[in-house]
Design a protein around this motif. Structure first.
Motif, short mmCIF file in Angstrom:
data_model
loop_
_atom_site.label_atom_id
_atom_site.label_comp_id
_atom_site.label_asym_id
_atom_site.label_seq_id
_atom_site.Cartn_x
_atom_site.Cartn_y
_atom_site.Cartn_z
N ALA A 1 41.05 -24.06 5.00
CA ALA A 1 40.12 -25.07 4.54
C ALA A 1 40.66 -26.46 4.83
O ALA A 1 41.84 -26.75 4.57
CB ALA A 1 39.86 -24.91 3.05
N GLY A 2 39.78 -27.31 5.42
CA GLY A 2 40.19 -28.66 5.78
C GLY A 2 40.81 -28.77 7.16
O GLY A 2 40.99 -29.87 7.67
N GLU A 3 41.09 -27.65 7.78
CA GLU A 3 41.75 -27.65 9.09
C GLU A 3 40.87 -28.32 10.13
O GLU A 3 39.66 -28.13 10.16
CB GLU A 3 42.04 -26.20 9.49
CG GLU A 3 42.72 -26.01 10.82
CD GLU A 3 42.94 -24.54 11.17
OE1 GLU A 3 42.62 -23.68 10.31
OE2 GLU A 3 43.43 -24.26 12.27
N GLN B 1 36.03 -28.39 12.62
CA GLN B 1 36.61 -28.56 11.29
C GLN B 1 36.15 -27.45 10.36
O GLN B 1 34.98 -27.05 10.37
CB GLN B 1 36.22 -29.91 10.69
CG GLN B 1 36.89 -30.18 9.34
CD GLN B 1 36.82 -31.62 8.93
OE1 GLN B 1 35.99 -32.39 9.41
NE2 GLN B 1 37.71 -32.02 8.03
N ILE C 1 35.85 -28.27 3.58
CA ILE C 1 36.70 -28.17 2.40
C ILE C 1 36.11 -27.23 1.35
O ILE C 1 36.84 -26.64 0.55
CB ILE C 1 36.99 -29.58 1.82
CG1 ILE C 1 38.23 -29.56 0.95
CG2 ILE C 1 35.77 -30.13 1.12
CD1 ILE C 1 39.50 -29.42 1.74
N THR C 2 34.79 -27.08 1.33
CA THR C 2 34.15 -26.16 0.38
C THR C 2 34.26 -24.71 0.82
O THR C 2 33.91 -23.80 0.07
CB THR C 2 32.66 -26.50 0.21
OG1 THR C 2 31.98 -26.24 1.45
CG2 THR C 2 32.45 -27.95 -0.20
N ARG C 3 34.68 -24.48 2.04
CA ARG C 3 34.76 -23.14 2.67
C ARG C 3 33.38 -22.57 2.97
O ARG C 3 33.29 -21.42 3.42
CB ARG C 3 35.54 -22.14 1.82
CG ARG C 3 36.98 -22.50 1.60
CD ARG C 3 37.64 -21.47 0.72
NE ARG C 3 39.03 -21.85 0.47
CZ ARG C 3 40.07 -21.24 0.97
NH1 ARG C 3 39.91 -20.21 1.77
NH2 ARG C 3 41.29 -21.62 0.68
N SER D 1 31.26 -25.39 8.45
CA SER D 1 32.15 -25.76 9.53
C SER D 1 31.38 -26.65 10.50
O SER D 1 30.14 -26.60 10.56
CB SER D 1 32.67 -24.51 10.25
OG SER D 1 33.54 -24.85 11.30
#
Lengths: 115, 112
Positions: free
Chosen positions: B52-54, B64, B67-69, B72
């Protein structure tokens, strides 16, 4: 390396005929998959084989059978083709461990028309 | 069942423009994959995201992991004619299993 190869590239069948789609990979992958792709839709999983000697149903298995002949080869059989099976069929393979198991590599596809 | 929704469904842009597309799910995914399919060919893996966040780049492509999974994003900078095709997002139906679910795709057309 050829990667994932599929034969034939194109096929026309009459309703009720049978045929086998062939797939082979030379990447020493353990897992192999069969998908179908219809216009405007993503890929839908028909069957997969996590390892040699095992097969399991995916999202749309009805009307199909599969054989994992050895580690390299995974075939898809239509016993009695129906117009609803007109589609593009893709074979894919992947490693079977850790994160790499999600990274699937696809063949060029078989375009099947059933009349 | 789980579904991945891609937006937009199609894009028509001028060569040289930047492109942004996204993929969303009602469920949490722990892995996101982005594929590109050229006309008449099989999908080719572009980028895989595992955290997450990658934020990961592959040439002019950047993806990307939201962040919430549950989402993308894929960006293409300075588009060129060979970027034409259909872009698919995908993720595992069940974490640890190898079965993937695919979005319906974003079709990119580029006017020279």
């Amino acid at each position: 390396n050829a990667g994932v190869t599929q034969t034939p590239k194109f096929q026309v069948l009459k309703t009720g005929q049978s045929m086998t789609l062939q797939c082979a990979q030379d990447m020493n992958h353990n897992s192999m998959y069969w998908y179908r792709q219809d216009p405007g839709m993503g890929l839908r999983l028909i069957y997969y084989s996590a390892s040699e000697g095992t097969t399991d149903k995916g999202e749309v298995p009805n009307g199909y059978n599969v054989s994992r002949l050895n580690k390299r080869e995974f075939s898809l059989r239509l016993e009695s083709a129906a117009p609803s099976q007109t589609s593009v069929y893709f074979c894919a393979s992947s490693e079977a461990y850790r994160q790499a198991s999600y990274e699937q590599y696809f063949g060029p596809g078989t375009r099947l028309t059933v009349t | 069942g789980q579904q991945l929704n891609q937006s937009p469904q199609s894009m028509f842009i001028q060569e040289g423009e930047d492109v942004s597309m996204n993929c969303t799910s009602s469920s949490i995914f722990n892995t996101w994959l982005w594929y590109k399919q050229d006309p008449g060919e099989g999908p080719v893996l572009l980028i895989a995201l595992y955290k997450a966040g990658e934020l990961t780049s592959n040439g002019r492509l950047t993806a990307q992991f939201g962040i919430t999974r549950k989402d993308s994003f894929l960006n293409i900078s300075a588009s060129i004619p060979s970027d034409v095709g259909i872009y698919f997002c995908a993720g595992p139906l069940i974490q640890g299993a190898q079965k993937l679910v695919f979005g319906q795709g974003t079709r990119l057309t580029i006017n020279p």
